[in-house]
Design an enzyme around this catalytic site. Structure first.
Site, PDB file in Angstrom:
ATOM      1  N   ASP A  76       1.143  -1.603  -0.614  1.00 51.15           N
ATOM      2  CA  ASP A  76       0.039  -0.110  -0.186  1.00 51.15           C
ATOM      3  C   ASP A  76       1.250   1.059  -0.105  1.00 51.15           C
ATOM      4  O   ASP A  76       1.879   1.426   1.123  1.00 51.15           O
ATOM      5  CB  ASP A  76      -1.486   0.081   1.084  1.00 51.15           C
ATOM      6  CG  ASP A  76      -2.189   1.065   1.311  1.00 51.15           C
ATOM      7  OD1 ASP A  76      -1.789   2.372   0.801  1.00 51.15           O
ATOM      8  OD2 ASP A  76      -3.416   0.162   1.606  1.00 51.15           O
ATOM      9  N   THR A 112      -6.893   3.983  -1.717  1.00 51.10           N
ATOM     10  CA  THR A 112      -7.202   2.133  -1.148  1.00 51.10           C
ATOM     11  C   THR A 112      -8.145   1.281  -1.561  1.00 51.10           C
ATOM     12  O   THR A 112      -7.747   0.566  -2.369  1.00 51.10           O
ATOM     13  CB  THR A 112      -6.907   2.363   0.320  1.00 51.10           C
ATOM     14  OG1 THR A 112      -5.380   2.993   0.895  1.00 51.10           O
ATOM     15  CG2 THR A 112      -6.349   0.827   0.462  1.00 51.10           C
ATOM     16  N   ASP A 233       2.663   2.626   3.252  1.00 49.27           N
ATOM     17  CA  ASP A 233       1.831   3.383   3.583  1.00 49.27           C
ATOM     18  C   ASP A 233       1.290   4.512   4.459  1.00 49.27           C
ATOM     19  O   ASP A 233       1.357   5.594   4.928  1.00 49.27           O
ATOM     20  CB  ASP A 233      -0.212   2.993   2.955  1.00 49.27           C
ATOM     21  CG  ASP A 233      -1.011   4.195   3.067  1.00 49.27           C
ATOM     22  OD1 ASP A 233      -1.906   4.236   3.513  1.00 49.27           O
ATOM     23  OD2 ASP A 233      -1.175   5.290   1.676  1.00 49.27           O
ATOM     24  N   HIS A 237       1.354   8.619   5.118  1.00 47.99           N
ATOM     25  CA  HIS A 237       0.589   9.417   5.809  1.00 47.99           C
ATOM     26  C   HIS A 237       1.777  10.100   7.122  1.00 47.99           C
ATOM     27  O   HIS A 237       1.048  11.281   7.102  1.00 47.99           O
ATOM     28  CB  HIS A 237       0.178   8.695   5.992  1.00 47.99           C
ATOM     29  CG  HIS A 237      -1.053   8.259   5.070  1.00 47.99           C
ATOM     30  ND1 HIS A 237      -1.885   9.286   4.491  1.00 47.99           N
ATOM     31  CD2 HIS A 237      -2.042   6.924   4.354  1.00 47.99           C
ATOM     32  CE1 HIS A 237      -3.005   8.660   3.565  1.00 47.99           C
ATOM     33  NE2 HIS A 237      -2.395   7.445   3.760  1.00 47.99           N
ATOM     34  N   ASP A 280      -1.750   0.661  -4.278  1.00 46.86           N
ATOM     35  CA  ASP A 280      -2.198   0.680  -5.031  1.00 46.86           C
ATOM     36  C   ASP A 280      -2.545   2.523  -5.283  1.00 46.86           C
ATOM     37  O   ASP A 280      -3.370   3.005  -5.850  1.00 46.86           O
ATOM     38  CB  ASP A 280      -3.708   1.092  -3.530  1.00 46.86           C
ATOM     39  CG  ASP A 280      -2.342   1.204  -2.503  1.00 46.86           C
ATOM     40  OD1 ASP A 280      -1.883   1.463  -2.116  1.00 46.86           O
ATOM     41  OD2 ASP A 280      -3.361   1.147  -1.239  1.00 46.86           O
ATOM     42  N   HIS A 281      -1.861   3.249  -5.259  1.00 47.59           N
ATOM     43  CA  HIS A 281      -1.077   4.303  -5.516  1.00 47.59           C
ATOM     44  C   HIS A 281       0.052   5.329  -4.790  1.00 47.59           C
ATOM     45  O   HIS A 281       0.632   4.013  -3.970  1.00 47.59           O
ATOM     46  CB  HIS A 281      -2.371   5.544  -4.926  1.00 47.59           C
ATOM     47  CG  HIS A 281      -2.310   4.981  -3.063  1.00 47.59           C
ATOM     48  ND1 HIS A 281      -1.540   5.520  -2.025  1.00 47.59           N
ATOM     49  CD2 HIS A 281      -3.761   4.203  -2.345  1.00 47.59           C
ATOM     50  CE1 HIS A 281      -1.671   5.140  -1.524  1.00 47.59           C
ATOM     51  NE2 HIS A 281      -3.346   4.665  -0.939  1.00 47.59           N
ATOM     52  N   HIS A 384      -3.051  10.909  -0.158  1.00 45.67           N
ATOM     53  CA  HIS A 384      -2.842  10.668  -1.998  1.00 45.67           C
ATOM     54  C   HIS A 384      -5.040  10.454  -1.845  1.00 45.67           C
ATOM     55  O   HIS A 384      -5.598  11.052  -0.780  1.00 45.67           O
ATOM     56  CB  HIS A 384      -2.930   9.027  -1.867  1.00 45.67           C
ATOM     57  CG  HIS A 384      -3.182   7.857  -0.697  1.00 45.67           C
ATOM     58  ND1 HIS A 384      -4.716   7.463  -0.874  1.00 45.67           N
ATOM     59  CD2 HIS A 384      -2.366   7.918  -0.210  1.00 45.67           C
ATOM     60  CE1 HIS A 384      -4.426   6.627   0.080  1.00 45.67           C
ATOM     61  NE2 HIS A 384      -3.892   6.864   1.153  1.00 45.67           N
TER      62      HIS A 384
END
Length: 446
Positions: A76, A112, A233, A237, A280-281, A384
């Site tokens: 992620d 996500t 991820d 963040h 996913d991103h 994101h």
């Protein structure tokens, strides 16, 4: 044993990363290109003219046997340039012996839940129905959230046909160690093996790997398996895409990849296995001084906000839609407001009743908030969700195995094409999807 010179080099690299000022660690989402990245790329062969999609050849790739197992690994929030931040010998090995793409282009919004489900269905959000990390059912008012295990297990939320359902329907076995949608019965099918996220999200990475290898080497082995990891991820963040924590998380991810290779070798599966590594991103750095204050533009009592940032999804009260839209339009700065039917067609985000009527799309790196959010939650250091045309929203893609070319650097590939690719690798007849195998078939072995 590590040489003194290499140890000193690694220590200096770690010290430089740790010295980089970190952004606020309060919870939220967003990102921008971080200056100062080492943009050196792995030493792989670039396909001629590979910066553009293959042109003039829409011939489907030759069939494969479908007997080689396939592992889908999701990291992620993994940006393609993250591999330049720390030594990653196991990722480098797979890239050197397989395929790496310039990037993996997500669907809109770059969230996500949306994109993990697009990976396995090959559908845009408007077609599979998971239109955000929070999804509101207009018929009941129920809201599916990432944290709601009970609702995630209900079939009604999940449109399309995930690859594990396609496999099970056609006589193959699947095992999912976490993936969005895998806890629900979809189309009357479930994976042969599946692990619920809510009760097992703290399972150590190597415990997950051990289980997947056990499924692949069982008396009745699975043909398809998933692994999912969220640590990159979380680091993005909390500290942004340059935070010191990324250094440790990248090394841990690389060590776990090496552990997977070792376990597959011990089980006699390596190298006769196809592996897809995806994210996913991406992630962009946020600035808590760059905030669009929704409560200073409209009367919040006139709307229900399904999601806040960086796309505020608004359901106006009866009779208030035009007033809310006009107020947002009059103040339009650092964002664009749309009625959902007016969104650009390329986003494929209009034709679903779950998409709220009004959407406020922030320009990166702006966040959307109100006073309560600023006082009680704050703005994340990284986030994101923005338009996928913003390249920092792009994720990572690599592929390894007997059915892939070796040493190939590909152009950007699209998330919606991955379902078709996986169906091809497993020799399955795909369900309806929005992807195109011919766009990604150039990565397959001749």
């Amino acid at each position: 044993m590590t040489s003194p010179t290499r140890a000193l080099t690694l220590a200096l690299l770690a010290a430089l990363l740790l010295a980089t000022p970190a952004c606020s660690s309060s919870p939220a989402e967003n990102d921008t290109d971080a200056p100062g990245f080492d943009t050196a790329e792995p030493d792989v062969t670039e396909e001629p003219d590979s910066t553009e999609a293959p042109d003039g050849d829409d011939t489907p790739p030759d069939p494969v046997s479908g007997e080689t197992p396939l592992i889908l690994i999701g990291f992620d929030g993994f940006r393609p340039d993250y591999l330049t931040l720390a030594p990653t010998p196991n990722f480098d090995r797979l890239i050197r012996e397989g395929v790496v793409a310039e990037s993996l282009e997500p669907v809109f919004p770059t969230k996500t839940f949306v994109n993990l489900y697009s990976i396995v269905t090959g559908l845009y959000a408007e077609n599979h129905g998971i239109v955000g990390n929070t999804v509101r059912d207009p018929a009941t008012g129920d809201r599916l959230r990432m944290s709601d295990a009970e609702l995630q297990g209900q079939s009604r939320w999940w449109g399309g046909e995930p690859i594990w359902v396609t496999a099970e329907k056609q006589g193959k076995r699947a095992g999912t160690y976490f993936w969005v949608g895998s806890e629900a019965e979809i189309g009357g099918e479930r994976p042969t093996h599946w692990v619920p996220f809510a009760t097992h999200y703290m399972d150590p990475a190597r415990e997950r790997i051990d289980q997947v290898v056990a499924w692949l080497s069982a008396e009745e082995p699975v043909d398809f398996a998933t692994l999912y990891f969220s640590d990159l991820d979380s680091a993005g963040h909390s500290q942004g895409p340059r935070g010191s924590r990324l250094f440790n998380e990248l090394q841990e991810a690389d060590a776990n990849l090496g552990y997977l290779i070792d376990k597959l070798e011990a089980a006699g599966i390596w190298p006769n296995v196809n592996i897809l590594i995806v994210s996913d991103h991406g992630m962009t750095a946020l600035d808590d001084d760059k905030v669009i204050r929704l409560d200073q533009i409209i009367d919040e009592r006139d709307v229900f906000v399904v999601e806040w940032t960086p796309i505020a999804s608004l359901i106006p009260d009866a009779g208030k839609a035009d007033e809310v839209y006009q107020a947002l339009k009059a103040a339009e700065e650092n964002y664009t407001v749309y009625r959902k039917e007016d969104l650009p067609e390329r986003l494929h985000y209009s034709d679903n009743e779950r998409i709220p009527e009004i959407l406020v799309v922030a320009d990166p790196p702006y966040s959307i908030a109100n006073q309560y959010i600023l006082d009680n939650i704050g703005i994340n250091a990284g986030g994101h969700g923005y338009d996928p045309e913003f390249e920092e929203m792009h994720g990572f893609f690599a592929a390894f195995g007997p059915d892939f070319k070796q040493g190939l650097r590909s152009e950007t590939v699209k998330i919606v094409d991955l379902y078709a690719l996986m169906a091809h690798l497993l020799a399955l007849e795909p369900a309806e999807h929005d992807g195109d195998l011919t766009r990604i078939g150039h990565i397959l072995a001749d």
